[in-house]
Design an enzyme around this catalytic site. Sequence first.
Site, PDB file in Angstrom:
ATOM      1  N   MET A 288      98.012  38.465  44.328  1.00 21.91           N
ATOM      2  CA  MET A 288      96.751  38.397  43.598  1.00 21.91           C
ATOM      3  C   MET A 288      95.776  37.418  44.245  1.00 21.91           C
ATOM      4  O   MET A 288      94.645  37.766  44.557  1.00 21.91           O
ATOM      5  CB  MET A 288      97.006  37.980  42.148  1.00 21.91           C
ATOM      6  CG  MET A 288      97.849  38.962  41.370  1.00 21.91           C
ATOM      7  SD  MET A 288      97.136  40.621  41.316  1.00 21.91           S
ATOM      8  CE  MET A 288      95.788  40.372  40.196  1.00 21.91           C
TER       9      MET A 288
ATOM     10  N   ASP B 145      97.824  27.261  49.406  1.00 19.99           N
ATOM     11  CA  ASP B 145      99.196  27.620  49.043  1.00 19.99           C
ATOM     12  C   ASP B 145     100.094  26.474  49.491  1.00 19.99           C
ATOM     13  O   ASP B 145      99.612  25.476  50.022  1.00 19.99           O
ATOM     14  CB  ASP B 145      99.617  28.972  49.663  1.00 19.99           C
ATOM     15  CG  ASP B 145     100.700  29.661  48.827  1.00 19.99           C
ATOM     16  OD1 ASP B 145     101.757  29.050  48.588  1.00 19.99           O
ATOM     17  OD2 ASP B 145     100.479  30.816  48.406  1.00 19.99           O
TER      18      ASP B 145
ATOM     19  N   GLU C 223     104.374  32.836  37.989  1.00 17.12           N
ATOM     20  CA  GLU C 223     104.272  32.803  36.532  1.00 17.12           C
ATOM     21  C   GLU C 223     105.291  31.806  35.970  1.00 17.12           C
ATOM     22  O   GLU C 223     106.295  32.189  35.371  1.00 17.12           O
ATOM     23  CB  GLU C 223     104.508  34.225  36.002  1.00 17.12           C
ATOM     24  CG  GLU C 223     104.072  34.451  34.585  1.00 17.12           C
ATOM     25  CD  GLU C 223     102.568  34.524  34.393  1.00 17.12           C
ATOM     26  OE1 GLU C 223     101.824  33.835  35.102  1.00 17.12           O
ATOM     27  OE2 GLU C 223     102.140  35.275  33.504  1.00 17.12           O
TER      28      GLU C 223
ATOM     29  N   LYS D 270     102.510  25.474  36.285  1.00 17.67           N
ATOM     30  CA  LYS D 270     101.087  25.680  36.002  1.00 17.67           C
ATOM     31  C   LYS D 270     100.522  24.493  35.224  1.00 17.67           C
ATOM     32  O   LYS D 270      99.406  24.030  35.485  1.00 17.67           O
ATOM     33  CB  LYS D 270     100.875  26.982  35.212  1.00 17.67           C
ATOM     34  CG  LYS D 270     101.100  28.238  36.068  1.00 17.67           C
ATOM     35  CD  LYS D 270     100.470  29.484  35.458  1.00 17.67           C
ATOM     36  CE  LYS D 270     101.055  30.755  36.048  1.00 17.67           C
ATOM     37  NZ  LYS D 270     100.181  31.656  36.728  1.00 17.67           N
TER      38      LYS D 270
ATOM     39  N   SER E  48      99.297  36.444  33.471  1.00 16.36           N
ATOM     40  CA  SER E  48      99.383  37.719  32.761  1.00 16.36           C
ATOM     41  C   SER E  48     100.044  37.547  31.405  1.00 16.36           C
ATOM     42  O   SER E  48      99.821  38.338  30.498  1.00 16.36           O
ATOM     43  CB  SER E  48     100.250  38.717  33.536  1.00 16.36           C
ATOM     44  OG  SER E  48      99.626  39.087  34.705  1.00 16.36           O
TER      45      SER E  48
ATOM     46  N   HIS F  41      91.503  37.180  34.279  1.00 18.21           N
ATOM     47  CA  HIS F  41      92.684  37.988  34.578  1.00 18.21           C
ATOM     48  C   HIS F  41      92.307  39.238  35.369  1.00 18.21           C
ATOM     49  O   HIS F  41      91.721  40.172  34.834  1.00 18.21           O
ATOM     50  CB  HIS F  41      93.380  38.366  33.256  1.00 18.21           C
ATOM     51  CG  HIS F  41      94.666  39.103  33.447  1.00 18.21           C
ATOM     52  ND1 HIS F  41      94.971  40.271  32.806  1.00 18.21           N
ATOM     53  CD2 HIS F  41      95.731  38.830  34.250  1.00 18.21           C
ATOM     54  CE1 HIS F  41      96.168  40.686  33.182  1.00 18.21           C
ATOM     55  NE2 HIS F  41      96.651  39.836  34.049  1.00 18.21           N
TER      56      HIS F  41
ATOM     57  N   ASN G  90      95.808  44.393  39.624  1.00 16.23           N
ATOM     58  CA  ASN G  90      96.335  44.727  40.934  1.00 16.23           C
ATOM     59  C   ASN G  90      96.176  46.241  41.174  1.00 16.23           C
ATOM     60  O   ASN G  90      96.572  47.009  40.302  1.00 16.23           O
ATOM     61  CB  ASN G  90      97.831  44.333  40.903  1.00 16.23           C
ATOM     62  CG  ASN G  90      98.515  44.504  42.235  1.00 16.23           C
ATOM     63  OD1 ASN G  90      97.852  44.756  43.244  1.00 16.23           O
ATOM     64  ND2 ASN G  90      99.833  44.388  42.236  1.00 16.23           N
TER      65      ASN G  90
ATOM     66  N   GLU H 136      89.641  40.779  32.835  1.00 17.79           N
ATOM     67  CA  GLU H 136      89.640  40.275  31.458  1.00 17.79           C
ATOM     68  C   GLU H 136      89.295  38.784  31.447  1.00 17.79           C
ATOM     69  O   GLU H 136      89.839  38.018  32.238  1.00 17.79           O
ATOM     70  CB  GLU H 136      91.018  40.510  30.816  1.00 17.79           C
ATOM     71  CG  GLU H 136      91.295  41.994  30.583  1.00 17.79           C
ATOM     72  CD  GLU H 136      92.705  42.285  30.078  1.00 17.79           C
ATOM     73  OE1 GLU H 136      92.866  43.236  29.310  1.00 17.79           O
ATOM     74  OE2 GLU H 136      93.646  41.558  30.479  1.00 17.79           O
TER      75      GLU H 136
ATOM     76  N   ASN I 106      97.359  45.297  29.415  1.00 18.72           N
ATOM     77  CA  ASN I 106      98.821  45.339  29.478  1.00 18.72           C
ATOM     78  C   ASN I 106      99.431  45.596  28.105  1.00 18.72           C
ATOM     79  O   ASN I 106     100.495  46.199  27.990  1.00 18.72           O
ATOM     80  CB  ASN I 106      99.368  44.045  30.079  1.00 18.72           C
ATOM     81  CG  ASN I 106      99.048  43.955  31.562  1.00 18.72           C
ATOM     82  OD1 ASN I 106      98.723  44.961  32.183  1.00 18.72           O
ATOM     83  ND2 ASN I 106      99.117  42.758  32.122  1.00 18.72           N
TER      84      ASN I 106
END
Length: 657
Positions: free
Chosen positions: A328, A347, A402, A407, A429, A450, A453, A462, A500
């Site tokens: 992503m 990263d 995730e 985070k 997500s 959001h 993909n 979103e 989703n």
Amino acid sequence: MHPAEPIFKGDAAMSAKYKHFRLETDRDGLVWVTMDKQGASTNTFSKDVMEELSALIDDLVAMKPRAMILRSGKDSGFIAGADVEEFKAARSVDDALAIVRRGWDTFNKLAAVPFPTVALVRGFAMGGGLEVTLACKYRIAVDEPATRFALPEVMLGILPGWGGVMRLPRLVGPTAALDIMLTGKTVDARKAKRIGLVDAAVPPRVMENAARMMALEAPPQKKLPLKERMMAGPLKGMVANMARKQVAKRARPEHYPAPYAILDLWQKYDGDPFAPPAGSAASMATLASHPTTANLIRVFALQERLKSLGKESDFTAKHVHVIGAGVMGGDIATVCAMRGLTVTLQDQNAERLAPAVKRAHDLVRKRVKDKYRARDTMDRLIPDVAGDGIRRADVIIEAIFENLEVKQNLFAEVEAKAKPTAILATNTSSLKLADISKKMKDPARLVGIHFFNPVPQMMLVEIVKGDATRPELAKDAAAFVRQIDKLPLPVKDAPGFLVNRVLGPYMANAFRLIDEGIAPETLDKAAEQFGMPMGPIALADTVGLDICAAAGKSLAGADAKPPACLVKRLEANKLGKKSGEGFYRYEKGKAVKGQAGPVTDDLIERLIAPYLAEARKTVDEKIVADAELADGGLIFGTGFAPFRGGPMHYLAERGRA
Ligand code: NAI
């Protein structure tokens, strides 16, 4: 937009006659007609504008000028086409036909004037905006990114009935013309020059001079190459049939009649929308009364509404910092760079950044044709292992694994370094914003942005407003999403958000049907027959079965029993397209499919019902503000059959029937 040139002698008396056009005669006897629709920021051909243009052409013919140059007085662009509101408001087929008649007659009159006419196009020339240029003898395009030509009528379920189907193939040949008319795709100034749509593509500083020279010289019109003349002549039927086959791969005639009508109109009636007899598939009346047309116009309106949600703030970003260069983050960074933003991409180490940079190169090479612009785009995308960009960025997007704790720590760190005005956004997500922001000093600073993909293809984004999120921040985030040319949709911070949440039960149900023994091929065929662009099983393979399983778990709860067909494949490490096999086996990236079984209405109903039921729940639970936004979100986020106007609209129509 167009600085008044000193050579112009304003013809005040003549201009005073018109509301939407200005006339100026220069010392060479050229009349410059500037279209500047009163009270509007964009030029469109509404009824009064078209009637005025028709009267203006009569006046010009009486004036006998040496030549006429048509241009726009708007900063926003040349002409956006017909006024879609008027088409939407058309009460009857006769109303719709009157709109077609007005433009057809006016542009034919323009095409027949006895003096040279030049269209000077800067910015978009869409639909009727392109057709008016086709009725001029010459076209000059200003070579800048905003200049784009298109005939998007097909996307609204109608056809270019103001001379587009007649004149475009004559000008550029059937190959390029059909490509433009059947897809609605846009063409930039350079491509327009290459295919012969315009006579010249020039930089802005010489545009007026170029138009003047063209008008004064009035060079002979170029002939089409022999091959194109053959295709428009003796080979016309064959060309039309080949194009029909191409169209059939993407659109069924019962769902999308417009591209077939365009082909018929070109092949059998030379583009005259009034030539086909009543009841013929190529007739405007047949198209205008088809339910698809109203629904596609609705989709257009939904898209405009989503766009408008990005206009509630004047936030603009110059620099975006993306953390996490995976599937992503890497693509989010590239999309931002392609939209002119400076992007720093972070990263854990350089090795993890390398694949994202390689993917960026591939995408930019494909999407940015001009090699200097492509180079500039890549120059704007800066690998940043140390995270130095955080201090300077206007928007910081987190797209790491995730994992809640990682985070949380990351945002505590980012908050301390970032500018106080920066948008801090997570691409999560499945995690709640309230949880991610636990270690932040000011949780009001966190918003969800959001993406879906594959990021370069998916229009919808979103905007997740957590309970604590500052409301203005969500509006700023929506403005940013518009800036990178995506469609923002505000959603509540609830599991799965909108897209989703609705896909979850739909996919889970499809897996259950497989467990019952129905073949993947049959299910995918059923979904396609309903009008989905891709069936649920092909979709699962594309997204990745591991991701599907994780999403299912987060929506249905960790204790819910996962579908056997999914478990079996995950155990065999069959993750879908990315691993070469999932429900289908992939050869060179293409699914090898077996024969589908018979598809009954009952099967379609069983497959789609959970989707519709869940869509209704999201509206009841106010995941989005209203049913219209649910429709927009689900069409642009899941590809729900556009010709049905959205799931909520479909339910309402079904209820009425
Ligand atoms: P990915 O596994 O492809 O990439 C994650 C990247 O983050 C890796 O390159 C990793 O090295 C890096 N990373 C991890 N911790 C880091 C740290 N502390 N600092 C810097 N970089 C770090 O993951 P993917 O699929 O791109 O997902 C990222 C986020 O986007 C997740 O929150 C996921 O839920 C969300 N998302 C994923 C979608 C998908 O289809 N893959 C769709 C929409 C959202």
